[in-house]
Design a protein around this motif. Structure first.
Motif, PDB file in Angstrom:
ATOM      1  N   ARG A 162      15.776  12.506  -5.443  1.00 58.30           N
ATOM      2  CA  ARG A 162      14.735  12.669  -4.519  1.00 58.30           C
ATOM      3  C   ARG A 162      13.903  11.626  -4.371  1.00 58.30           C
ATOM      4  NH1 ARG A 162      15.279  17.603  -6.823  1.00 58.30           N
ATOM      5  NH2 ARG A 162      15.754  19.374  -5.436  1.00 58.30           N
ATOM      6  N   PHE A 163      13.851  11.026  -3.237  1.00 58.56           N
ATOM      7  CA  PHE A 163      12.902   9.660  -3.269  1.00 58.56           C
ATOM      8  C   PHE A 163      11.836  10.090  -1.974  1.00 58.56           C
ATOM      9  CE2 PHE A 163      16.648   8.171  -5.274  1.00 58.56           C
ATOM     10  CZ  PHE A 163      16.027   7.070  -6.227  1.00 58.56           C
ATOM     11  N   ILE A 166       9.435  15.540  -6.622  1.00 51.75           N
ATOM     12  CA  ILE A 166      10.213  14.376  -6.947  1.00 51.75           C
ATOM     13  C   ILE A 166      10.489  13.904  -8.312  1.00 51.75           C
ATOM     14  CG2 ILE A 166       9.524  13.372  -4.476  1.00 51.75           C
ATOM     15  CD1 ILE A 166       7.545  11.698  -5.927  1.00 51.75           C
ATOM     16  N   PHE A 167       9.281  14.811  -9.087  1.00 55.38           N
ATOM     17  CA  PHE A 167       9.672  14.329 -10.708  1.00 55.38           C
ATOM     18  C   PHE A 167       9.951  15.846 -11.228  1.00 55.38           C
ATOM     19  CE2 PHE A 167       6.133  11.319  -9.315  1.00 55.38           C
ATOM     20  CZ  PHE A 167       6.965  10.253  -9.235  1.00 55.38           C
ATOM     21  N   SER A 198      11.734  16.555 -17.086  1.00 51.93           N
ATOM     22  CA  SER A 198      12.339  15.507 -18.000  1.00 51.93           C
ATOM     23  C   SER A 198      12.050  14.163 -17.934  1.00 51.93           C
ATOM     24  CB  SER A 198      13.944  15.985 -18.271  1.00 51.93           C
ATOM     25  OG  SER A 198      14.506  15.646 -17.071  1.00 51.93           O
ATOM     26  N   ASP A 199      11.470  13.973 -16.421  1.00 47.05           N
ATOM     27  CA  ASP A 199      11.376  12.500 -16.193  1.00 47.05           C
ATOM     28  C   ASP A 199      10.115  11.864 -17.090  1.00 47.05           C
ATOM     29  OD1 ASP A 199      13.247  12.487 -14.567  1.00 47.05           O
ATOM     30  OD2 ASP A 199      11.896  13.410 -12.815  1.00 47.05           O
ATOM     31  N   ARG A 200      10.450  10.611 -17.399  1.00 51.60           N
ATOM     32  CA  ARG A 200       9.430   9.721 -18.163  1.00 51.60           C
ATOM     33  C   ARG A 200       8.930   8.646 -17.419  1.00 51.60           C
ATOM     34  NH1 ARG A 200       9.329  13.870 -20.177  1.00 51.60           N
ATOM     35  NH2 ARG A 200       9.608  14.487 -22.413  1.00 51.60           N
ATOM     36  N   GLU A 201       9.790   8.223 -16.478  1.00 47.00           N
ATOM     37  CA  GLU A 201       9.471   7.065 -15.659  1.00 47.00           C
ATOM     38  C   GLU A 201       9.960   7.260 -14.385  1.00 47.00           C
ATOM     39  OE1 GLU A 201      10.592   3.453 -17.205  1.00 47.00           O
ATOM     40  OE2 GLU A 201      12.756   3.752 -16.897  1.00 47.00           O
ATOM     41  N   THR A 202       9.593   6.303 -13.336  1.00 45.47           N
ATOM     42  CA  THR A 202       9.899   6.481 -11.898  1.00 45.47           C
ATOM     43  C   THR A 202      10.253   5.244 -11.352  1.00 45.47           C
ATOM     44  OG1 THR A 202       9.644   7.614  -9.822  1.00 45.47           O
ATOM     45  CG2 THR A 202       7.794   6.745 -11.131  1.00 45.47           C
TER      46      THR A 202
END
Length: 205
Positions: free
Chosen positions: A131-132, A174-175, A178-182
């Motif tokens: 997803r962006f 979009i996050f 578990s996401d830590r950075e994008t």
């Protein structure tokens, strides 16, 4: 922390709500917080031998600052200190800035060599696969002091303000938890540059 500093912190906490503690930051701390949110990169290779004309730049230096709530407060605090604003006036600067969007990114672009012109068709995408989302230009945000660039301005860079949605077209965030950075992908004239940001706590599921 020494006992004296601890007592001072407790005293301030009794006077100001926790979310208004930025009103006690000094200029050095506020500026440090704003600059800590800036990342730098480049769109295009360091030197592209395929470009022989001067109608376009061979690469672009890029800087981006994710205007998180903390950075907005730091910028508002600097405005308060420089213009002797009241607490209420400073809080309004913060509220006006935060009302502009959940994800606001200030992007600075410096075209190197060539024409020195930034083409109008450039885009910025933010998110994590699959997803962006695409940023929408919001030039009117330059008039909000809590979103303004730090002084003195570096005029080698042209400044843009982009607002990104927090959800993709499928309605999903979009996050993930578990996401830590994008990653932000900046695309100019077929050239691509990528910048990485830690995901701010206020957007973590």
């Amino acid at each position: 922390m020494t006992r004296r500093l601890l007592l001072a912190a407790v005293g301030l906490a009794n006077v100001l709500p926790a979310d208004d503690s930025y009103l006690t930051w000094d200029a050095k701390l506020a500026k440090k917080l704003v600059l800590a949110g800036r990342v730098a990169g480049q769109v295009g290779k360091t030197f592209d031998l395929r470009i022989t004309s001067t109608d376009r730049s061979y690469n672009f230096k890029v800087r981006a600052t994710w205007l998180t709530p903390q950075i907005i407060k730091a910028r508002a605090r600097l405005e308060q200190l420089s213009k002797s604003l009241t607490a209420a006036e400073t809080q309004k600067l913060v509220a006006d800035a935060q009302a502009a969007g959940e994800i606001i990114v200030q992007i600075e672009i410096d075209p190197r060599e060539g024409s020195g012109i930034i083409p109008s068709g450039w885009v910025a995408l933010l998110g994590n696969s699959p997803r962006f989302v695409r940023g929408t230009s919001a030039p009117q945000l330059r008039d909000l002091p809590a979103l303004a660039p730090l002084a003195p301005r570096d005029y080698a860079y042209e400044i843009f303000w982009l607002v990104f949605p927090t959800k993709a077209e499928d309605g999903q965030p979009i996050f993930s938890a578990s996401d830590r950075e994008t990653e932000m992908s900046v695309q100019i004239q077929g050239k691509v540059g990528k910048l990485k940001f830690p995901i701010p706590d206020y957007l973590r599921p």
